[in-house]
Write a protein that holds these residues in place. Structure first.
Motif, mmCIF file in Angstrom:
data_model
loop_
_atom_site.group_PDB
_atom_site.id
_atom_site.type_symbol
_atom_site.label_atom_id
_atom_site.label_comp_id
_atom_site.label_asym_id
_atom_site.label_seq_id
_atom_site.Cartn_x
_atom_site.Cartn_y
_atom_site.Cartn_z
ATOM 1 N N GLY A 321 12.799 9.876 -27.378
ATOM 2 C CA GLY A 321 13.086 10.283 -28.756
ATOM 3 C C GLY A 321 13.852 8.866 -29.332
ATOM 4 N N THR A 322 14.408 9.289 -30.417
ATOM 5 C CA THR A 322 15.109 8.396 -31.002
ATOM 6 C C THR A 322 16.290 7.899 -30.419
ATOM 7 O OG1 THR A 322 14.128 9.130 -33.282
ATOM 8 C CG2 THR A 322 16.138 7.683 -33.389
ATOM 9 N N ILE A 327 21.530 13.731 -32.899
ATOM 10 C CA ILE A 327 21.305 15.172 -32.159
ATOM 11 C C ILE A 327 20.849 14.560 -30.865
ATOM 12 C CG2 ILE A 327 20.417 17.287 -31.763
ATOM 13 C CD1 ILE A 327 20.832 17.605 -34.550
ATOM 14 N N MET A 328 21.462 14.946 -29.585
ATOM 15 C CA MET A 328 20.888 14.610 -28.240
ATOM 16 C C MET A 328 20.606 16.303 -27.885
ATOM 17 S SD MET A 328 22.627 13.307 -24.774
ATOM 18 C CE MET A 328 22.269 11.291 -25.040
ATOM 19 N N GLN A 363 13.408 17.533 -36.535
ATOM 20 C CA GLN A 363 12.289 16.900 -35.926
ATOM 21 C C GLN A 363 12.341 16.531 -34.562
ATOM 22 O OE1 GLN A 363 9.192 16.664 -37.610
ATOM 23 N NE2 GLN A 363 9.814 18.065 -39.079
ATOM 24 N N ARG A 364 11.591 16.937 -33.683
ATOM 25 C CA ARG A 364 11.985 16.501 -32.225
ATOM 26 C C ARG A 364 11.918 15.064 -32.021
ATOM 27 N NH1 ARG A 364 9.644 18.747 -26.113
ATOM 28 N NH2 ARG A 364 9.837 16.697 -25.190
ATOM 29 N N SER A 365 10.991 14.404 -32.776
ATOM 30 C CA SER A 365 10.825 12.744 -32.612
ATOM 31 C C SER A 365 12.186 12.110 -33.306
ATOM 32 C CB SER A 365 9.721 12.399 -33.534
ATOM 33 O OG SER A 365 9.677 12.762 -34.852
ATOM 34 N N GLU A 366 12.708 12.744 -34.009
ATOM 35 C CA GLU A 366 14.083 12.290 -34.575
ATOM 36 C C GLU A 366 15.296 12.602 -33.618
ATOM 37 O OE1 GLU A 366 14.578 13.382 -38.491
ATOM 38 O OE2 GLU A 366 12.842 12.574 -38.981
ATOM 39 N N VAL A 409 23.209 5.916 -27.133
ATOM 40 C CA VAL A 409 22.630 6.569 -28.029
ATOM 41 C C VAL A 409 23.752 7.088 -29.031
ATOM 42 C CG1 VAL A 409 21.245 8.862 -28.648
ATOM 43 C CG2 VAL A 409 20.767 7.565 -26.716
ATOM 44 N N GLN A 410 24.859 7.315 -28.817
ATOM 45 C CA GLN A 410 25.831 7.828 -29.500
ATOM 46 C C GLN A 410 25.600 8.887 -30.228
ATOM 47 O OE1 GLN A 410 29.074 6.064 -30.165
ATOM 48 N NE2 GLN A 410 28.719 5.321 -28.022
#
Length: 488
Positions: A321-322, A327-328, A363-366, A409-410
C-alpha cells in the motif's frame, strides 16, 4: 412406474428438486425408475415425472429431515452405484415415518448409504494424495502441469477447492476418463473425459525423484500389508516411483541380512554450535523515501532475525500500500491464500475487507495493509494445512518488524483487525466484544482502533450475525476516517 430423469451423474440439485416434488405428491419409491441423461422417446417408454411443474397433493403439508441428511445425500450421490438415487429417495420416504432412522446403523439402507459416503471420502483422500503432475512447456515457454488420475467415484469436481487452493499460482490440468479439470491461474473449467494417452508419460524431474525414493527406502520399516492398505496397487501405475516398488520389496530381506552382518560403524559425532547471524551493514535510508525504507526494513529483518514460522511458510508476506498512509490496516497473520500469493488479504477475508473499505469511503490503495505476523502459522493434518492461532511469543517475535513499519509509515490511525492485531499494537490481550470500536492512545500522538477481523465475520454461525458484525466493521472503518479528518 414412472421415470425420474437427472441431467448428469452428480446432479444433486436435480435429485433434490425431484425428491421434493415426488414426496409432495406421495409417490412411493418402488414406483420409480431413476435415469441419467437426455430423454429418449420410444413406443414402450414409461411416463416421466416433471419435477419443475409438479404440485403437492396436500399444499398445506410440509416435510422435515434431519440436518445431517442433506450432507449425506450430497456425498452419496458422488458414488458410482446406479441405485444411489433410488436409495436416497427411499431413505427420505422412510424418514417421514421414522425420524430417527439414520441413527439405526444396522438398517440395510442406512448401512449401504454410509458405506457409499465412506467410499467417496476415501476416494477424495486418495485423489489428493496420489495425483502426480508432470510438467510440459506450452507455446511461449510458459510451463503447464498435467496429471492423469482414475477416480473410483465421481469426485473430480468435489476435489476442485483443494487443488485450486494448494496450486493457485500454477497452470494445471487433471485428466480423468469421465471429466477433465483445468486451472489457468484464475479460472477453473471442465471438459469431457480424456484417455491416459493424452497425458504426458514422464518429465525431466522423475529420474531424480526415483533416485531419491530409492535412497530413502528403509527395508527395516517395510510393512507390505500396511503399505497396500494406504497405497492400493491401482494407484501405482500413475506414480513415478511405482516401477521401483516391486524390486525394493523383493530385495528387502537381502538388504536386511546384509545390514545385520555388517560390522558396526563409528558414530559420526559432530558438535554444532549455534552462531547468531551477524547483522548486515546498515544501508543509508533516505527518510524522504518511505518505500525504500520499507524494502530495507524487510530485507534487514529477514537477514538478522530468526523466525521459526519461516521454516515451513511459502512466503514472508510483507505489507503493501501507500508507504506514507494516514491509515494502517493491521491484520493478524497471513492465511492459506496469502501464504501462497505472498500478499496480505487476498483470500475470502480480503474480499470482505475490500467491500467494507469501499462502503466506508477508504481506498485500499491509499492505506498501508500489513499483519502482526509475517509468516503463516499452521499445522498439518494429513495433506491439509490448518491455521493455528498465534501466541504471545509469536507476537513478540514479529513486534520489532511491526514497530519498524509504523516508524516508517507514520500512520495517524492503526486499525487493529482482530485480537492478535490488538494485542500487538496495544501490548495488552484484549477481549474483542468488550473492546470493539474503542480507541487507544499510542506513542507519537497516534491512535489505534480495535475492530473485527474479516475472517471472524465469515466464521459467524448464521447470516444474521454475519451481517450485524459486518455492519459494525463498516461503522468502525468510518470512525477511523473521521479520526484522521479531526487530526489532519
Amino acid at each position: 412406474m414412472q421415470i425420474v430423469r437427472l441431467t448428469h451423474e452428480t446432479d444433486f440439485e436435480g435429485w433434490r428438486m425431484a425428491a421434493r416434488g415426488l414426496l409432495g405428491q406421495s409417490i412411493a419409491p418402488e414406483t420409480l425408475e431413476w435415469r441419467i441423461g437426455e430423454e429418449r422417446s420410444g413406443l414402450f417408454d414409461l411416463p416421466e415425472f416433471d419435477a419443475a411443474h409438479s404440485q403437492p397433493r396436500n399444499p398445506g403439508s410440509d416435510f422435515k429431515v434431519p440436518r445431517d441428511f442433506i450432507d449425506l445425500c450430497s456425498k452419496a450421490i458422488l458414488h458410482r452405484d446406479p441405485s444411489r438415487f433410488g436409495l436416497l429417495y427411499r431413505l427420505l420416504w422412510r424418514l417421514q415415518q421414522e425420524p430417527k432412522l439414520l441413527q439405526v446403523s444396522f438398517d440395510p439402507d442406512v448401512a449401504k448409504v454410509q458405506a457409499m459416503v465412506k467410499a467417496v471420502r476415501r476416494d477424495l483422500h486418495k485423489m489428493k494424495a496420489f495425483v502426480r503432475f508432470r510438467e510440459i512447456e506450452m507455446e511461449g515457454g510458459e510451463p503447464e502441469f498435467i496429471a492423469w488420475f482414475e477416480p473410483s467415484q465421481h469426485i473430480v469436481q468435489a476435489s476442485a477447492p483443494f487443488f485450486t487452493g494448494r496450486f493457485t499460482n500454477m497452470r494445471w490440468s487433471i485428466l480423468t476418463p469421465d471429466i477433465c479439470m483445468h486451472w489457468d491461474g484464475k479460472t477453473l473449467s471442465y471438459r469431457p473425459g480424456a484417455r491416459k494417452a493424452d497425458a504426458p508419460t514422464e518429465d525431466a524431474g522423475e529420474e531424480l525423484w526415483r533416485a531419491y525414493y530409492r535412497s530413502i527406502f528403509n527395508p527395516a520399516r517395510l510393512k507390505v500389508s500396511a503399505m497396500l492398505a494406504q497405497m492400493p496397487k491401482k494407484y501405482w501405475r500413475n506414480l513415478p516411483e511405482a516401477p521401483l516398488i516391486a524390486g525394493l520389496i523383493a530385495n528387502s530381506s537381502k538388504r536386511m541380512d546384509n545390514m545385520m552382518i555388517a560390522p558396526p560403524t563409528e558414530p559420526q559425532r559432530k558438535i554444532v554450535k549455534y552462531v547468531a547471524k551477524k547483522a548486515s551493514p546498515e544501508r543509508h535510508i533516505d527518510a524522504s523515501n518511505p518505500s525504500d525504507a520499507l524494502r530495507a526494513l524487510n530485507e534487514r529483518m529477514l537477514a538478522t532475525t530468526e523466525f521459526p514460522l519461516a521454516v515451513h511458510a511459502t512466503h514472508a508476506v510483507f505489507g503493501v500500500g501507500t508507504a506514507s498512509a494516514t491509515i494502517m490496516l493491521l491484520g493478524e497473520q497471513p492465511g492459506e491464500h496469502e501464504d501462497l500469493a505472498g500478499q496480505p488479504f487476498v483470500g475470502p477475508a480480503g474480499k470482505l475487507l475490500n467491500q467494507a473499505l469501499l462502503e466506508a469511503g477508504i481506498q485500499r490503495s491509499e492505506a498501508y495493509v500489513t499483519n502482526a505476523l509475517k509468516h503463516y502459522k499452521f499445522k498439518l493434518q494429513g495433506t491439509r494445512r490448518v491455521r493455528m492461532l498465534p501466541g504471545v511469543g509469536d507476537i513478540k517475535t514479529y513486534l520489532p518488524w511491526l514497530q519498524g513499519e509504523i516508524t516508517i509509515v507514520q500512520p495517524q490511525v492503526v486499525i487493529a483487525l482482530g485480537t492478535v492485531a490488538a494485542h500487538a499494537i496495544t501490548g495488552v490481550a484484549l477481549e474483542m466484544e468488550a473492546n470493539r470500536g474503542k480507541i487507544f492512545q499510542l506513542a507519537a500522538n497516534r491512535q489505534a482502533l480495535v475492530t473485527y477481523h474479516p475472517s471472524y465475520i465469515l466464521r459467524s454461525q448464521d447470516a444474521a450475525t454475519r451481517q450485524l458484525r459486518y455492519e459494525k466493521l463498516v461503522a468502525d472503518l468510518k470512525l477511523a476516517v473521521s479520526m484522521v479528518i479531526k487530526t489532519a
